[in-house]
Design a protein around this motif. Structure first.
Motif, PDB file in Angstrom:
ATOM      1  N   LEU A 185       0.825  -1.203   0.000  1.00 45.82           N
ATOM      2  CA  LEU A 185       0.000   0.000   0.000  1.00 45.82           C
ATOM      3  C   LEU A 185       0.860   1.254   0.000  1.00 45.82           C
ATOM      4  N   MET A 186       2.035   1.185   0.616  1.00 44.40           N
ATOM      5  CA  MET A 186       2.937   2.340   0.669  1.00 44.40           C
ATOM      6  C   MET A 186       3.681   2.547  -0.645  1.00 44.40           C
ATOM      7  N   ALA A 187       3.547   1.581  -1.554  1.00 43.63           N
ATOM      8  CA  ALA A 187       4.113   1.744  -2.892  1.00 43.63           C
ATOM      9  C   ALA A 187       3.062   2.224  -3.879  1.00 43.63           C
ATOM     10  N   LYS A 188       1.825   1.719  -3.737  1.00 40.91           N
ATOM     11  CA  LYS A 188       0.709   2.176  -4.553  1.00 40.91           C
ATOM     12  C   LYS A 188      -0.590   1.717  -3.899  1.00 40.91           C
ATOM     13  N   SER A 250      -7.213   4.041   1.908  1.00 38.39           N
ATOM     14  CA  SER A 250      -8.169   4.738   1.030  1.00 38.39           C
ATOM     15  C   SER A 250      -8.414   6.159   1.513  1.00 38.39           C
ATOM     16  N   ILE A 251      -8.531   6.342   2.825  1.00 35.77           N
ATOM     17  CA  ILE A 251      -8.767   7.678   3.385  1.00 35.77           C
ATOM     18  C   ILE A 251      -7.570   8.578   3.128  1.00 35.77           C
ATOM     19  N   VAL A 252      -6.371   8.060   3.378  1.00 36.07           N
ATOM     20  CA  VAL A 252      -5.158   8.850   3.154  1.00 36.07           C
ATOM     21  C   VAL A 252      -5.027   9.229   1.682  1.00 36.07           C
ATOM     22  N   THR A 253      -5.317   8.273   0.799  1.00 35.42           N
ATOM     23  CA  THR A 253      -5.229   8.544  -0.639  1.00 35.42           C
ATOM     24  C   THR A 253      -6.238   9.593  -1.059  1.00 35.42           C
ATOM     25  N   PHE A 254      -7.451   9.491  -0.547  1.00 34.34           N
ATOM     26  CA  PHE A 254      -8.485  10.472  -0.901  1.00 34.34           C
ATOM     27  C   PHE A 254      -8.088  11.869  -0.421  1.00 34.34           C
TER      28      PHE A 254
END
Length: 430
Positions: A185-188, A250-254
């Motif tokens: 997740l820390m890569a993509k 998902s929250i961090v990405t958003f």
């Protein structure tokens, strides 16, 4: 006394791994001569000063605290800074790092499938398709897509650790699954659907519903008394920590994409339009995986989608899903392969629109594995059913791999040229 290398047979797995490596290198070795391009590479490397400073305390801090390019993927940033530290601004070396990861991903895919299914040649063919398919050129031959091959590396390690956990459940092994998943997740963050994929793998090929002794929540007395529904509930409960990690990612990405103003608002792109484009994109991906022609670095968002195309795509997906579900008991690989493909595309199918593209070849890097599994296992059944045509079908499979390899080798320089000549790149690619 004979030397050890004569008295002991070389394992066929080793030979297959060697052949897969040679096959991949035979296609992608030219990228060592490729240059950086003007499509995303400036933001990731060539005009990014803190990446160009190499691996140091400040760049590590920036990698973990920055929402640059509307994403949070610290391992991807660290990978680029490490390349600068090791190779400077030599573009060929940066490209070859991608190739190295792609080779590792190919070998890990073969070994993971072999471990889970115990089907060596089927696993080898799936890995070969993954290695050579033209739709994967972007992910491998584009420095800015380091996040694809890097996240896939941890994706494969997560599957490997999960297979080990299923074979002999323990807290340590489960924690290893979590660690590999977090690194991915820390890569993509596209890997957010991985917990749901693990549930599919529980059904096939791991077959955990018929082997409740491999479920750590159950006591020995419960093994023979639990219904399949209760067993399914336990398996979902087992994935809860992973699902929570997906939610956090998902929250961090958003938040990152909102800060970068990368997400298209609903008033400019209504949800009904996004759903229509998603349906058409699913079918287009299937078509391009079967017939990889007319590939492009950018598929602009369509101004208008004809109703017949949207309706036809919806019917195709519904009918095929119906066939898959109908054959669940007899052909369990179908449900895993089909929903592997469908599910892993969800984060990038366009329901949350980022950038100006309607679809992208690079998005198929991991989802395509599902269709490869479905196709190869299904093709193998045809061979068993029509043994008279065994040689013809085997030759067809071999020629298909050769054709895809030639197609990738032929398209490789054109892909670099097309990207390099792109005048306007999306502001926030993913």
């Amino acid at each position: 006394m004979k030397p050890a290398f004569i008295t002991h047979h070389v394992r066929p797995q080793f030979i297959i791994c060697l052949l897969l490596t040679i096959l991949t290198l035979s296609i992608y070795y030219p990228v060592g001569q490729f240059e950086f391009i003007n499509y995303d590479d400036p933001g990731y490397v060539t005009q990014n000063r803190w990446v160009q400073s190499g691996l140091n305390r400040l760049s590590v801090k920036r990698a973990f605290t920055s929402f640059e390019l509307a994403n949070w993927h610290p391992l991807t940033w660290l990978s680029h800074t490490l390349d600068v530290t090791l190779y400077g601004m030599n573009p060929g070396a940066h490209h070859l790092t991608n190739v190295q990861f792609h080779i590792l991903n190919t070998l890990l895919l073969f070994l993971v499938l072999l471990r889970m299914t115990n089907r060596m040649w089927k696993s080898a063919v799936v890995a070969a398709l993954f290695a050579i398919h033209p739709l994967h050129i972007e992910s491998v031959a584009w420095v800015s897509e380091r996040k694809d091959v890097l996240s896939a590396f941890f994706f494969m390690l997560t599957l490997w650790c999960y297979a080990a956990y299923v074979e002999r459940p323990s807290l340590i092994r489960y924690l290893l699954v979590m660690v590999m998943f977090v690194l991915g997740l820390m890569a993509k963050p596209m890997l957010v659907t991985l917990p749901f994929l693990l549930l599919l793998l529980d059904y096939w090929p791991l077959d955990r519903l018929r082997h409740p002794d491999k479920i750590v929540f159950l006591t020995p007395k419960q093994h023979d008394t639990c219904s399949k529904w209760l067993l399914s509930g336990y398996l979902i409960l087992e994935k809860t920590p992973l699902i929570m990690l997906s939610g956090i990612s998902s929250i961090v990405t958003f938040i990152a994409q909102q800060e970068g103003k990368a997400v298209s608002p609903l008033d400019s792109l209504p949800i009904i339009v996004r759903i229509a484009n998603s349906l058409v994109s699913y079918v287009n991906y299937i078509w391009k995986l079967v017939f990889p022609i007319n590939l492009s670095v950018l598929y602009p968002y369509p101004n208008v989608l004809p109703l017949w195309k949207t309706g036809g795509s919806f019917l195709i997906l519904i009918l095929f899903s119906r066939v898959v579900i109908h054959n669940t008991a007899k052909k369990p690989y179908m449900i895993t392969g089909w929903f592997w493909f469908m599910g892993m595309l969800v984060p990038v199918i366009g329901l949350v629109q980022v950038g100006i593209q309607s679809m992208a070849d690079r998005y198929t890097y991991l989802p395509a594995i599902g269709l490869f599994i479905l196709g190869i296992w299904g093709f193998s059944e045809l061979i068993l059913r029509f043994k008279k045509f065994y040689r013809i079908q085997t030759a067809f499979a071999f020629l298909s791999i050769v054709a895809l390899a030639i197609g990738s080798y032929y398209n490789l320089p054109f892909e670099q040229k097309d990207i390099y000549e792109t005048v306007e790149s999306p502001q926030y690619p993913i």
